[in-house]
Design a protein around this motif. Structure first.
Motif, short mmCIF file in Angstrom:
data_model
loop_
_atom_site.label_atom_id
_atom_site.label_comp_id
_atom_site.label_asym_id
_atom_site.label_seq_id
_atom_site.Cartn_x
_atom_site.Cartn_y
_atom_site.Cartn_z
N ASP A 156 50.50 71.01 40.64
CA ASP A 156 50.04 70.89 39.26
C ASP A 156 49.94 72.27 38.60
O ASP A 156 49.39 73.20 39.19
N GLU A 157 50.47 72.37 37.39
CA GLU A 157 50.42 73.62 36.64
C GLU A 157 50.10 73.33 35.18
O GLU A 157 50.55 72.33 34.62
N ILE A 158 49.35 74.23 34.58
CA ILE A 158 49.16 74.21 33.12
C ILE A 158 50.09 75.26 32.52
O ILE A 158 50.07 76.42 32.93
N LYS A 159 50.89 74.85 31.57
CA LYS A 159 51.84 75.75 30.93
C LYS A 159 51.37 76.24 29.57
O LYS A 159 51.80 77.30 29.10
N THR A 160 50.51 75.44 28.90
CA THR A 160 50.02 75.85 27.59
C THR A 160 48.62 75.32 27.38
O THR A 160 48.25 74.26 27.90
N VAL A 161 47.81 76.07 26.62
CA VAL A 161 46.43 75.67 26.35
C VAL A 161 46.13 75.92 24.88
O VAL A 161 46.54 76.93 24.31
N LYS A 162 45.41 74.97 24.27
CA LYS A 162 45.00 75.07 22.87
C LYS A 162 43.55 74.62 22.74
O LYS A 162 43.04 73.89 23.59
N ASN A 169 37.20 71.08 21.80
CA ASN A 169 37.78 70.58 23.05
C ASN A 169 39.03 71.39 23.41
O ASN A 169 39.73 71.91 22.54
N ILE A 170 39.29 71.48 24.70
CA ILE A 170 40.41 72.25 25.22
C ILE A 170 41.52 71.29 25.62
O ILE A 170 41.30 70.38 26.43
N VAL A 171 42.69 71.45 25.05
CA VAL A 171 43.82 70.58 25.34
C VAL A 171 44.89 71.39 26.06
O VAL A 171 45.24 72.49 25.62
N VAL A 172 45.39 70.83 27.16
CA VAL A 172 46.38 71.55 27.95
C VAL A 172 47.62 70.68 28.14
O VAL A 172 47.55 69.45 28.12
N ARG A 189 42.65 66.76 28.47
CA ARG A 189 41.65 67.33 27.55
C ARG A 189 40.35 67.60 28.30
O ARG A 189 39.92 66.79 29.13
N TYR A 190 39.78 68.74 28.01
CA TYR A 190 38.51 69.15 28.60
C TYR A 190 37.49 69.36 27.49
O TYR A 190 37.84 69.71 26.36
N THR A 191 36.22 69.20 27.83
CA THR A 191 35.16 69.51 26.88
C THR A 191 35.03 71.02 26.76
O THR A 191 35.58 71.78 27.59
N PRO A 192 34.32 71.53 25.76
CA PRO A 192 34.14 72.97 25.64
C PRO A 192 33.49 73.62 26.85
O PRO A 192 33.64 74.82 27.07
N ALA A 193 32.81 72.81 27.67
CA ALA A 193 32.17 73.35 28.87
C ALA A 193 33.10 73.35 30.07
O ALA A 193 32.71 73.76 31.17
N GLY A 194 34.34 72.84 29.88
CA GLY A 194 35.30 72.85 30.97
C GLY A 194 35.27 71.61 31.85
O GLY A 194 35.78 71.62 32.96
N ILE A 195 34.70 70.52 31.31
CA ILE A 195 34.65 69.26 32.05
C ILE A 195 35.83 68.38 31.60
O ILE A 195 36.06 68.22 30.40
N LEU A 196 36.57 67.82 32.55
CA LEU A 196 37.67 66.94 32.23
C LEU A 196 37.13 65.75 31.42
O LEU A 196 36.18 65.08 31.82
#
Length: 200
Positions: A156-162, A169-172, A189-196
């Motif tokens: 598993d890899e993340i190629k882009t984050v917004k 919220n963090i979308v990857v 998508r993750y919450t601002p605290a980094g929770i899936l």
């Protein structure tokens, strides 16, 4: 083989002719060597104050590939108020191979790096968040780090984050691969605290 992070800026003065800006770095270029191994820059972003943040990886003889994040002043010199003399490296798991492919700067100046962390038996998507000074933001995920196994027995890899401008919220986006010819696109998508965010 020793490579360095490379920054190049062009001259956008009245002529807009694309020539190198000699006031930046050395002749318009900056090359930074972090360790004796290969250093690669994958992402660049500008802070509101014009400082330049670069993310990628560095190769350490002891820990292998590590996340790397550097911050430069507007003239191309390293910003010594960030990390150690302008440089932050992070071995996401002990002895793991880690690469940061993407980066985003939050409105509060905190920096999220996204990529992967491979401990030799499992390759997980990885996020870390840095404070403005380059230290790990321990309020994010687990002590500043988030590892996600998108699909069992896959790399598993993340190629882009917004970051969503309204919710924070963090979308990857990335991949989950079983073989070189068997891979699936991933959006998470993750919450601002980094929770899936399981509601996504």
């Amino acid at each position: 083989l020793q490579l360095g992070f490379v920054l190049i800026t062009a001259n956008y003065g009245y002529s807009q002719d694309g020539s190198l800006d000699a006031s930046f770095g050395t002749g318009g270029k900056v090359v930074t060597s972090i360790n004796s191994g290969a250093d690669i820059a994958y992402a660049v972003a500008l802070q509101n104050d014009g400082k330049i943040v670069v993310a990628g990886m560095t190769t350490n003889a002891a820990t292998g590939k590590d996340f790397a994040c550097l911050r430069y002043n507007t003239d191309g010199t390293l910003d010594t108020s960030f990390g150690t003399n302008g440089i932050v490296t992070n071995d996401v798991q002990i002895g793991s191979d880690d690469e940061a492919y993407s980066m985003v700067i939050q409105n509060d100046g905190k920096i999220i790096l996204a990529g992967y962390s491979d401990d030799g038996s499992n390759k997980n998507a990885a996020l870390i968040r840095l404070n403005v000074d380059g230290s790990l933001d321990t309020s994010f995920g687990t002590s500043g780090k988030v590892l996600t196994d998108f699909m069992t027995n896959r790399a598993d890899e993340i190629k882009t984050v917004k970051i969503h401008s309204l919710t924070g919220n963090i979308v990857v986006g990335g991949t989950s691969a079983q073989t070189s010819t068997n891979s699936r696109a991933i959006i998470a998508r993750y919450t601002p605290a980094g929770i899936l965010d399981t509601a996504f």
